[in-house]
Design a protein around this motif. Structure first.
Motif, PDB file in Angstrom:
ATOM      1  N   ASP A 161      -7.838  10.046   2.661  1.00  0.00           N
ATOM      2  CA  ASP A 161      -8.200  11.460   2.757  1.00  0.00           C
ATOM      3  C   ASP A 161      -8.193  11.949   4.198  1.00  0.00           C
ATOM      4  N   GLU A 162      -8.491  11.054   5.138  1.00  0.00           N
ATOM      5  CA  GLU A 162      -8.465  11.395   6.568  1.00  0.00           C
ATOM      6  C   GLU A 162      -7.051  11.369   7.132  1.00  0.00           C
ATOM      7  N   GLY A 163      -6.071  11.025   6.281  1.00  0.00           N
ATOM      8  CA  GLY A 163      -4.687  10.977   6.735  1.00  0.00           C
ATOM      9  C   GLY A 163      -4.311   9.674   7.406  1.00  0.00           C
ATOM     10  N   ARG A 164      -5.084   8.627   7.217  1.00  0.00           N
ATOM     11  CA  ARG A 164      -4.814   7.343   7.843  1.00  0.00           C
ATOM     12  C   ARG A 164      -4.028   6.456   6.897  1.00  0.00           C
ATOM     13  N   ALA A 165      -3.188   5.615   7.444  1.00  0.00           N
ATOM     14  CA  ALA A 165      -2.412   4.666   6.638  1.00  0.00           C
ATOM     15  C   ALA A 165      -3.312   3.504   6.259  1.00  0.00           C
ATOM     16  N   VAL A 166      -3.217   3.067   5.011  1.00  0.00           N
ATOM     17  CA  VAL A 166      -4.047   1.974   4.522  1.00  0.00           C
ATOM     18  C   VAL A 166      -3.159   0.947   3.841  1.00  0.00           C
ATOM     19  N   GLY A 167      -3.329  -0.292   4.188  1.00  0.00           N
ATOM     20  CA  GLY A 167      -2.611  -1.383   3.541  1.00  0.00           C
ATOM     21  C   GLY A 167      -3.500  -2.597   3.524  1.00  0.00           C
ATOM     22  N   THR A 168      -3.235  -3.514   2.635  1.00  0.00           N
ATOM     23  CA  THR A 168      -4.084  -4.694   2.584  1.00  0.00           C
ATOM     24  C   THR A 168      -3.299  -5.980   2.748  1.00  0.00           C
ATOM     25  N   VAL A 169      -2.323  -6.210   1.936  1.00  0.00           N
ATOM     26  CA  VAL A 169      -1.555  -7.446   2.008  1.00  0.00           C
ATOM     27  C   VAL A 169      -0.072  -7.097   2.085  1.00  0.00           C
ATOM     28  N   SER A 170       0.560  -7.494   3.167  1.00  0.00           N
ATOM     29  CA  SER A 170       1.990  -7.265   3.330  1.00  0.00           C
ATOM     30  C   SER A 170       2.765  -8.152   2.357  1.00  0.00           C
ATOM     31  N   HIS A 171       3.619  -7.554   1.536  1.00  0.00           N
ATOM     32  CA  HIS A 171       4.412  -8.337   0.586  1.00  0.00           C
ATOM     33  C   HIS A 171       5.338  -9.306   1.320  1.00  0.00           C
ATOM     34  N   SER A 185       2.489  -2.778  -0.052  1.00  0.00           N
ATOM     35  CA  SER A 185       1.458  -3.727   0.370  1.00  0.00           C
ATOM     36  C   SER A 185       0.355  -3.685  -0.678  1.00  0.00           C
ATOM     37  N   SER A 186      -0.468  -4.681  -0.673  1.00  0.00           N
ATOM     38  CA  SER A 186      -1.578  -4.810  -1.602  1.00  0.00           C
ATOM     39  C   SER A 186      -1.161  -5.682  -2.784  1.00  0.00           C
ATOM     40  N   ILE A 187      -2.151  -6.217  -3.444  1.00  0.00           N
ATOM     41  CA  ILE A 187      -1.941  -7.049  -4.624  1.00  0.00           C
ATOM     42  C   ILE A 187      -2.803  -6.469  -5.730  1.00  0.00           C
ATOM     43  N   CYS A 188      -2.235  -6.340  -6.905  1.00  0.00           N
ATOM     44  CA  CYS A 188      -2.963  -5.766  -8.034  1.00  0.00           C
ATOM     45  C   CYS A 188      -4.119  -6.665  -8.425  1.00  0.00           C
ATOM     46  N   GLN A 189      -5.343  -6.152  -8.312  1.00  0.00           N
ATOM     47  CA  GLN A 189      -6.508  -6.943  -8.694  1.00  0.00           C
ATOM     48  C   GLN A 189      -6.624  -7.078 -10.201  1.00  0.00           C
ATOM     49  N   TRP A 190      -6.053  -6.145 -10.928  1.00  0.00           N
ATOM     50  CA  TRP A 190      -6.170  -6.166 -12.384  1.00  0.00           C
ATOM     51  C   TRP A 190      -5.211  -7.154 -13.028  1.00  0.00           C
ATOM     52  N   SER A 191      -4.313  -7.735 -12.250  1.00  0.00           N
ATOM     53  CA  SER A 191      -3.339  -8.672 -12.819  1.00  0.00           C
ATOM     54  C   SER A 191      -3.896 -10.093 -12.807  1.00  0.00           C
ATOM     55  N   ILE A 192      -3.330 -10.942 -13.632  1.00  0.00           N
ATOM     56  CA  ILE A 192      -3.724 -12.353 -13.648  1.00  0.00           C
ATOM     57  C   ILE A 192      -3.232 -13.038 -12.373  1.00  0.00           C
ATOM     58  N   LEU A 193      -2.078 -12.661 -11.900  1.00  0.00           N
ATOM     59  CA  LEU A 193      -1.473 -13.284 -10.722  1.00  0.00           C
ATOM     60  C   LEU A 193      -2.127 -12.833  -9.416  1.00  0.00           C
ATOM     61  N   GLY A 194      -2.683 -11.616  -9.387  1.00  0.00           N
ATOM     62  CA  GLY A 194      -3.237 -11.029  -8.166  1.00  0.00           C
ATOM     63  C   GLY A 194      -4.227 -11.897  -7.418  1.00  0.00           C
ATOM     64  N   PRO A 195      -5.304 -12.364  -8.064  1.00  0.00           N
ATOM     65  CA  PRO A 195      -6.278 -13.177  -7.340  1.00  0.00           C
ATOM     66  C   PRO A 195      -5.692 -14.473  -6.772  1.00  0.00           C
ATOM     67  N   VAL A 196      -4.764 -15.079  -7.488  1.00  0.00           N
ATOM     68  CA  VAL A 196      -4.120 -16.314  -6.996  1.00  0.00           C
ATOM     69  C   VAL A 196      -3.296 -16.014  -5.751  1.00  0.00           C
ATOM     70  N   LEU A 197      -2.556 -14.911  -5.781  1.00  0.00           N
ATOM     71  CA  LEU A 197      -1.741 -14.530  -4.617  1.00  0.00           C
ATOM     72  C   LEU A 197      -2.624 -14.201  -3.418  1.00  0.00           C
ATOM     73  N   PHE A 198      -3.709 -13.465  -3.656  1.00  0.00           N
ATOM     74  CA  PHE A 198      -4.602 -13.114  -2.549  1.00  0.00           C
ATOM     75  C   PHE A 198      -5.240 -14.356  -1.948  1.00  0.00           C
ATOM     76  N   LYS A 199      -5.675 -15.283  -2.798  1.00  0.00           N
ATOM     77  CA  LYS A 199      -6.279 -16.530  -2.324  1.00  0.00           C
ATOM     78  C   LYS A 199      -5.277 -17.322  -1.489  1.00  0.00           C
ATOM     79  N   THR A 200      -4.026 -17.354  -1.917  1.00  0.00           N
ATOM     80  CA  THR A 200      -2.979 -18.051  -1.162  1.00  0.00           C
ATOM     81  C   THR A 200      -2.741 -17.354   0.164  1.00  0.00           C
TER      82      THR A 200
END
Length: 158
Positions: A25-35, A80-95
């Protein structure tokens, strides 16, 4: 990002979402995990090229849109980012963040998207160890193209 004591992972997720939405909302770029960095990390951990390409294709198919009332924006790719709602998401984030605590001297905790670092701060040596760990985490974040949301300092006294 700390959740209040006794609150759930859902509370943590909602707080995280609210904070990220506020930044957008402040116009800032947001990302979490680079693919790109995630797929490089998977290769470094020994996943076969075919498996990594399958995950990369899955990540490249992710899209999102904004819906307000009944008005929908066009679909945009998620880079960027990993879907938290997916089964694969938490495994990818942990890795992805598996090596974040390599070499830490202090108490370190990772749970979902929540990371905590603490240690004894009542001596110069203890404060120096905490600072070394914070510096190590900052270098990891720079390499991984990740920004930590907030740094909260709390000192507990007996």
């Amino acid at each position: 990002m700390d959740s209040p004591r006794g609150k759930s992972c859902l509370t943590n997720l909602i707080n995280f979402h609210d904070e990220m939405t506020g930044l957008v909302d402040e116009g800032r770029a947001v990302g979490t995990v680079s693919h790109k960095i995630l797929t490089e990390t998977l290769m470094k951990h020994g996943l076969g090229e075919q498996t990594v390409r399958w995950i990369e294709n899955w990540l490249n198919c992710l899209t999102q849109r904004v819906v307000i009332s009944r008005t929908k924006s066009s679909l945009k790719p998620v880079t960027s980012s990993i879907c938290q709602w997916s089964i694969l998401g938490p495994v990818l984030f942990k890795t992805f963040n598996n090596d974040l605590d390599d070499g830490t001297e202090c108490t370190f905790s990772k749970f979902a998207h929540d990371t905590k670092l603490g240690g004894m701060a009542d001596t110069p040596e203890g404060r120096a160890a905490i600072q070394r760990d914070l510096n190590r985490m900052e270098k990891w974040a720079d390499r991984s193209l990740v920004q930590f949301n907030k740094v909260k300092h709390k000192v507990l006294h007996p």
